[in-house]
Scaffold this active site. Structure first.
Site, PDB file in Angstrom:
ATOM      1  CE  LYS A  48      -0.467   0.000   5.051  1.00 23.65           C
ATOM      2  NZ  LYS A  48      -1.403  -0.001   6.193  1.00 23.65           N
ATOM      3  NE  ARG A 149      -6.438   0.699  11.406  1.00 29.11           N
ATOM      4  CZ  ARG A 149      -5.197   0.523  10.967  1.00 29.11           C
ATOM      5  NH1 ARG A 149      -4.367   1.561  10.900  1.00 29.11           N
ATOM      6  NH2 ARG A 149      -4.763  -0.673  10.604  1.00 29.11           N
ATOM      7  CE1 TYR A 278      12.535  32.011  -0.095  1.00 33.48           C
ATOM      8  CE2 TYR A 278      12.578  29.612   0.025  1.00 33.48           C
ATOM      9  CZ  TYR A 278      12.374  30.779  -0.692  1.00 33.48           C
ATOM     10  OH  TYR A 278      12.003  30.705  -2.013  1.00 33.48           O
ATOM     11  CG  MET A 326       8.561  23.401  -3.480  1.00 29.74           C
ATOM     12  SD  MET A 326       7.309  24.339  -4.368  1.00 29.74           S
ATOM     13  CE  MET A 326       6.383  25.059  -3.001  1.00 29.74           C
TER      14      MET A 326
END
Length: 386
Positions: A48, A149, A278, A326
């Site tokens: 998954k 769950r 930054y 980024m």
């Protein structure tokens, strides 16, 4: 490394950054796990979340070739992706499925479903009746033994399984549950869940219902206690070469599968007092050689690792400096004065005698290695390495 299996439309060597998947290590891990199990116990490779960020199709194919019997995914689209790639092995949807569209897709693509409640079972049966599906769908009955769950409470196991058995279009393939604390050195809660699971199975047997398969163990439980293996184990993290907890490391020999690489795109000298990135979170304490690496938080390198992580270049550890941006991050390359643009940087993986692991990142981030692995984005091509 002998050869590369391309997993993207571009040549692997032209990339700004990429993820290498060591398919030999993956095969080794599956084979080691199989040897750890009894011959009667099957291994489900959990793929998954794009195989925990490793690339679902390539991982699934390799795991099956190495001895896995079936696959586990979280969603219907994840299962369809594997079928479209030509994978014929049983695929269990571990997550919840309720809508007619999901159920129809499960039938169409010959997937197997988790049934966690009487209501869901009725929806499945009625939907399959409506679409006039001929053959029954294999379903795995999920019991809640303490995870809180998905799943019906273990105390209602008998009546729940009896209901599903009587419904048309559903074929019970297994009964299973999931452990909440299998990675803990204290086995108390796991033992209680095991006891509840055993009591639930006893309820079912009292009703004369035969269950083809039982499964309870995740990676941690597989390594921790052979009593929990039953007919099948569901292994995710260990397939990818990571241990669920330090106290389980002596149980089996695993090899990390993932290596995250990027390239140096710029090298410069900065003066003492120069701010970097930054917010100028890092100020050069003296003249430094700075290098820019072509990977950032949009690729899956968490911004919270800014000024906390190291990378590997030429087999040496080099500190990252300034805020991770980024698409890029900066490193202190002063120890490598002849560093050249285009050289490869390892963010996770091994160079020479040095290595950086997902566990290292997880510790710095106060999280778990599962989250680190799942964080690498799709714009990083996955390259299978033999």
């Amino acid at each position: 490394m002998a050869s590369h299996q391309q997993c993207d439309t571009y040549a692997w060597f032209s990339q700004r950054a990429w993820v290498e998947i060591d398919l030999e290590a993956l095969s080794h891990n599956v084979q080691q796990l199989k040897q750890f199990l009894s011959p009667r116990t099957q291994l489900m490779a959990v793929v998954k979340a794009d195989a925990y960020g490793h690339g679902a199709v390539t991982v699934a194919q390799t795991a099956l070739q190495a001895g896995a019997s079936c696959l586990g995914v979280a969603t219907v689209p994840e299962g369809i992706q594997l079928r479209e790639a030509g994978i014929q092995a049983p695929i269990l949807i571990l997550g919840a499925t309720h809508t007619p569209e999901q159920i129809q897709a499960i039938a169409q693509w010959q997937l197997q479903a988790t049934i966690g409640s009487p209501k869901q079972a009725l929806i499945f049966s009625n939907t399959l009746e409506t679409i006039q599906h001929d053959s029954p769908i294999p379903v795995h009955i999920k019991l809640d033994t303490g995870m809180s769950r998905l799943g019906t409470n273990w105390q209602q196991a008998g009546e729940f399984v009896q209901l599903v058995e009587r419904l048309p279009h559903l074929d019970i393939a297994s009964v299973y549950s999931h452990l909440a604390t299998a990675d803990s050195p204290d086995p108390g809660i796991m033992e209680e869940q095991h006891r509840r699971f055993e009591e639930a199975i006893a309820q079912i047997k009292t009703l004369g219902i035969k269950i083809p398969s039982l499964h309870l163990a995740n990676s941690a439980a597989t390594l921790a206690d052979p009593r929990l293996h039953y007919d099948m184990v569901r292994v995710g993290l260990a397939v990818y070469g990571l241990y669920p907890a330090p106290h389980l490391q002596n149980k089996i020999s695993l090899k990390p599968v993932i290596q995250v690489q990027a390239r140096i795109t710029h090298v410069k000298t900065i003066a003492a007092g120069t701010g970097v990135s930054y917010g100028h979170q890092f100020i050069a304490p003296h003249e430094m050689r700075l290098a820019v690496v072509s990977i950032g938080y949009a690729d899956g390198v968490p911004r919270n690792l800014s000024n906390k992580m190291q990378v590997l270049i030429r087999g040496q550890r080099v500190p990252q400096i300034g805020a991770i941006t980024m698409d890029q991050l900066m490193i202190d390359a002063s120890a490598l004065p002849d560093l050249q643009e285009g050289e490869i940087v390892t963010l996770l993986g091994k160079q020479g005698k040095e290595k950086i692991t997902a566990d290292d990142w997880a510790e710095a981030l106060n999280t778990i290695s599962w989250e680190v692995l799942c964080g690498f984005k799709h714009r990083l091509p996955r390259v299978g390495v033999m």
